[in-house]
Design a protein around this motif. Sequence first.
Motif, PDB file in Angstrom:
ATOM      1  N   VAL A 235     -37.303  64.091 -26.397  1.00 19.21           N
ATOM      2  CA  VAL A 235     -37.907  63.280 -25.336  1.00 19.21           C
ATOM      3  C   VAL A 235     -38.186  61.865 -25.850  1.00 19.21           C
ATOM      4  N   ALA A 236     -38.786  61.773 -27.044  1.00 21.28           N
ATOM      5  CA  ALA A 236     -39.147  60.466 -27.595  1.00 21.28           C
ATOM      6  C   ALA A 236     -37.920  59.582 -27.787  1.00 21.28           C
ATOM      7  N   ILE A 237     -36.883  60.134 -28.396  1.00 21.84           N
ATOM      8  CA  ILE A 237     -35.672  59.352 -28.658  1.00 21.84           C
ATOM      9  C   ILE A 237     -34.963  59.000 -27.353  1.00 21.84           C
ATOM     10  N   GLY A 238     -34.815  59.992 -26.474  1.00 22.83           N
ATOM     11  CA  GLY A 238     -34.102  59.766 -25.228  1.00 22.83           C
ATOM     12  C   GLY A 238     -34.793  58.757 -24.329  1.00 22.83           C
ATOM     13  N   ILE A 239     -36.116  58.914 -24.176  1.00 26.24           N
ATOM     14  CA  ILE A 239     -36.860  58.014 -23.296  1.00 26.24           C
ATOM     15  C   ILE A 239     -36.872  56.600 -23.857  1.00 26.24           C
ATOM     16  N   THR A 240     -37.097  56.459 -25.159  1.00 26.58           N
ATOM     17  CA  THR A 240     -37.143  55.122 -25.762  1.00 26.58           C
ATOM     18  C   THR A 240     -35.796  54.421 -25.640  1.00 26.58           C
ATOM     19  N   ALA A 241     -34.717  55.153 -25.911  1.00 32.61           N
ATOM     20  CA  ALA A 241     -33.380  54.567 -25.776  1.00 32.61           C
ATOM     21  C   ALA A 241     -33.102  54.182 -24.328  1.00 32.61           C
ATOM     22  N   LEU A 242     -33.509  55.047 -23.391  1.00 32.09           N
ATOM     23  CA  LEU A 242     -33.286  54.758 -21.973  1.00 32.09           C
ATOM     24  C   LEU A 242     -34.069  53.532 -21.530  1.00 32.09           C
ATOM     25  N   VAL A 243     -35.368  53.495 -21.887  1.00 33.14           N
ATOM     26  CA  VAL A 243     -36.226  52.397 -21.441  1.00 33.14           C
ATOM     27  C   VAL A 243     -35.738  51.064 -21.987  1.00 33.14           C
ATOM     28  N   TYR A 244     -35.539  51.004 -23.306  1.00 31.29           N
ATOM     29  CA  TYR A 244     -35.213  49.704 -23.891  1.00 31.29           C
ATOM     30  C   TYR A 244     -33.749  49.329 -23.716  1.00 31.29           C
ATOM     31  N   GLY A 245     -32.887  50.319 -23.485  1.00 31.33           N
ATOM     32  CA  GLY A 245     -31.533  49.984 -23.075  1.00 31.33           C
ATOM     33  C   GLY A 245     -31.539  49.343 -21.689  1.00 31.33           C
ATOM     34  N   ALA A 246     -32.340  49.919 -20.778  1.00 29.05           N
ATOM     35  CA  ALA A 246     -32.457  49.346 -19.433  1.00 29.05           C
ATOM     36  C   ALA A 246     -33.098  47.959 -19.487  1.00 29.05           C
ATOM     37  N   VAL A 247     -34.113  47.808 -20.337  1.00 28.18           N
ATOM     38  CA  VAL A 247     -34.776  46.505 -20.467  1.00 28.18           C
ATOM     39  C   VAL A 247     -33.798  45.453 -20.979  1.00 28.18           C
ATOM     40  N   ALA A 248     -32.990  45.827 -21.977  1.00 18.90           N
ATOM     41  CA  ALA A 248     -32.003  44.874 -22.518  1.00 18.90           C
ATOM     42  C   ALA A 248     -31.024  44.433 -21.439  1.00 18.90           C
ATOM     43  N   LEU A 249     -30.574  45.371 -20.612  1.00 16.04           N
ATOM     44  CA  LEU A 249     -29.664  45.014 -19.526  1.00 16.04           C
ATOM     45  C   LEU A 249     -30.345  44.105 -18.507  1.00 16.04           C
ATOM     46  N   LEU A 250     -31.609  44.392 -18.213  1.00 14.26           N
ATOM     47  CA  LEU A 250     -32.327  43.593 -17.219  1.00 14.26           C
ATOM     48  C   LEU A 250     -32.533  42.154 -17.687  1.00 14.26           C
ATOM     49  N   VAL A 251     -32.951  41.999 -18.950  1.00 16.94           N
ATOM     50  CA  VAL A 251     -33.281  40.649 -19.404  1.00 16.94           C
ATOM     51  C   VAL A 251     -32.026  39.795 -19.618  1.00 16.94           C
ATOM     52  N   LYS A 252     -30.875  40.444 -19.803  1.00 18.05           N
ATOM     53  CA  LYS A 252     -29.643  39.668 -19.995  1.00 18.05           C
ATOM     54  C   LYS A 252     -28.799  39.585 -18.729  1.00 18.05           C
ATOM     55  N   ALA A 253     -29.268  40.199 -17.649  1.00 20.82           N
ATOM     56  CA  ALA A 253     -28.469  40.185 -16.418  1.00 20.82           C
ATOM     57  C   ALA A 253     -28.278  38.768 -15.899  1.00 20.82           C
ATOM     58  N   ASP A 254     -29.321  37.929 -15.978  1.00 24.14           N
ATOM     59  CA  ASP A 254     -29.204  36.544 -15.519  1.00 24.14           C
ATOM     60  C   ASP A 254     -28.120  35.798 -16.302  1.00 24.14           C
ATOM     61  N   ASP A 255     -28.153  35.965 -17.639  1.00 25.71           N
ATOM     62  CA  ASP A 255     -27.141  35.293 -18.465  1.00 25.71           C
ATOM     63  C   ASP A 255     -25.735  35.765 -18.117  1.00 25.71           C
ATOM     64  N   PHE A 256     -25.601  37.069 -17.884  1.00 25.52           N
ATOM     65  CA  PHE A 256     -24.292  37.624 -17.518  1.00 25.52           C
ATOM     66  C   PHE A 256     -23.841  37.042 -16.178  1.00 25.52           C
ATOM     67  N   GLY A 257     -24.779  36.952 -15.224  1.00 24.23           N
ATOM     68  CA  GLY A 257     -24.447  36.379 -13.930  1.00 24.23           C
ATOM     69  C   GLY A 257     -24.053  34.914 -14.027  1.00 24.23           C
ATOM     70  N   LEU A 258     -24.793  34.155 -14.839  1.00 24.88           N
ATOM     71  CA  LEU A 258     -24.455  32.738 -15.025  1.00 24.88           C
ATOM     72  C   LEU A 258     -23.071  32.584 -15.641  1.00 24.88           C
ATOM     73  N   HIS A 259     -22.772  33.443 -16.612  1.00 23.39           N
ATOM     74  CA  HIS A 259     -21.455  33.387 -17.264  1.00 23.39           C
ATOM     75  C   HIS A 259     -20.344  33.676 -16.255  1.00 23.39           C
ATOM     76  N   LEU A 260     -20.535  34.736 -15.449  1.00 23.09           N
ATOM     77  CA  LEU A 260     -19.516  35.050 -14.446  1.00 23.09           C
ATOM     78  C   LEU A 260     -19.377  33.921 -13.435  1.00 23.09           C
TER      79      LEU A 260
END
Length: 315
Positions: free
Chosen positions: A177-202
């Motif tokens: 649970v600890a590994i799965g939840i942490t990977a899920l949460v911070y993987g999602a956070v990484a995608l969210l915080v870089k989504a703007d940059d990805f959109g600007l690039h596209l």
Amino acid sequence: MSGLLALLDDVAAIVKLSAAQLDDIAAQATKAGTKAAGVVIDDAAVTPKYVTGLPAARELPIVWKIARASFFNKLVILLPAALVLDAFLPQLLTPLLMIGGAYLCFEGAEKVWHLIVPHKDDGPQQAETLDAAHLEEQRVKGAIKTDFILSAEIMTISLSQIDIDALWVQASALAVVAIGITALVYGAVALLVKADDFGLHLGAEGRLASTRALGRGIVRGMPKVMVVIATIGTVAMLWVGGSIIVHGLHDLGWHLPYDRIKHAAEVLGGESGFVRWAVTAGLDGLIGLALGLALIPIVTRLIVPVTGWLFPEKA
């Protein structure tokens, strides 16, 4: 030959037992992780604010710093502490779980209250008075503190849902649970915080007009996405916090709230499992909101001033 066959039978039995126990771990981890979903959603909704106003190049390193601390908190500190409490002081688990549930109710209700009664946000002023390095350090410390509280709640909720007494199964399920939840949460956070940059690039570099339009749509849509995620996180906090309080009171001997909610769900939901769940979650959320609103003046006018007086260096 008979000895070899017996040995092979023993090996087969061990493999079968191991597979069954692995199935137990997977089932217990899935059950526990599902129950902690409300805290997980809130964790993912809260964390992106800690990189707001910092250089884009530092966003992913900051997320990794927080994620690394979250892994350490869950696996090295909270997992052993939860197992020790469960083994030697199991009577404390329900009260501790309820304290965490009350915290979730307070956090969720505070967000609702701030929507009703807008308050001044000191974040931008603070960003102007600190250089990037100091601001990053302060943000990371704040995020790790928040993550520790949410992680403690996740681990306690998860442990409460594991109904197998074998210590190694409990430990393994909690680790999953600890590994799965942490990977899920911070993987999602990484995608969210870089989504703007990805959109600007596209939007700037896309070869096709449709690709550039998609990039611009991502940039325009991300603020709304963050609002939706924050809203879902708030609702989930109130639902999970209220549910923890209701079930905790039931376990401690006061059955009225639990029985009334169960009766209402059966009457209104009929044969529909989804409707029964929705009624239960909604009533749990209303209880969580009421408790959280009641806690706001207690926390802001009593607990925070007393804490500031006792620990002035932390204020």
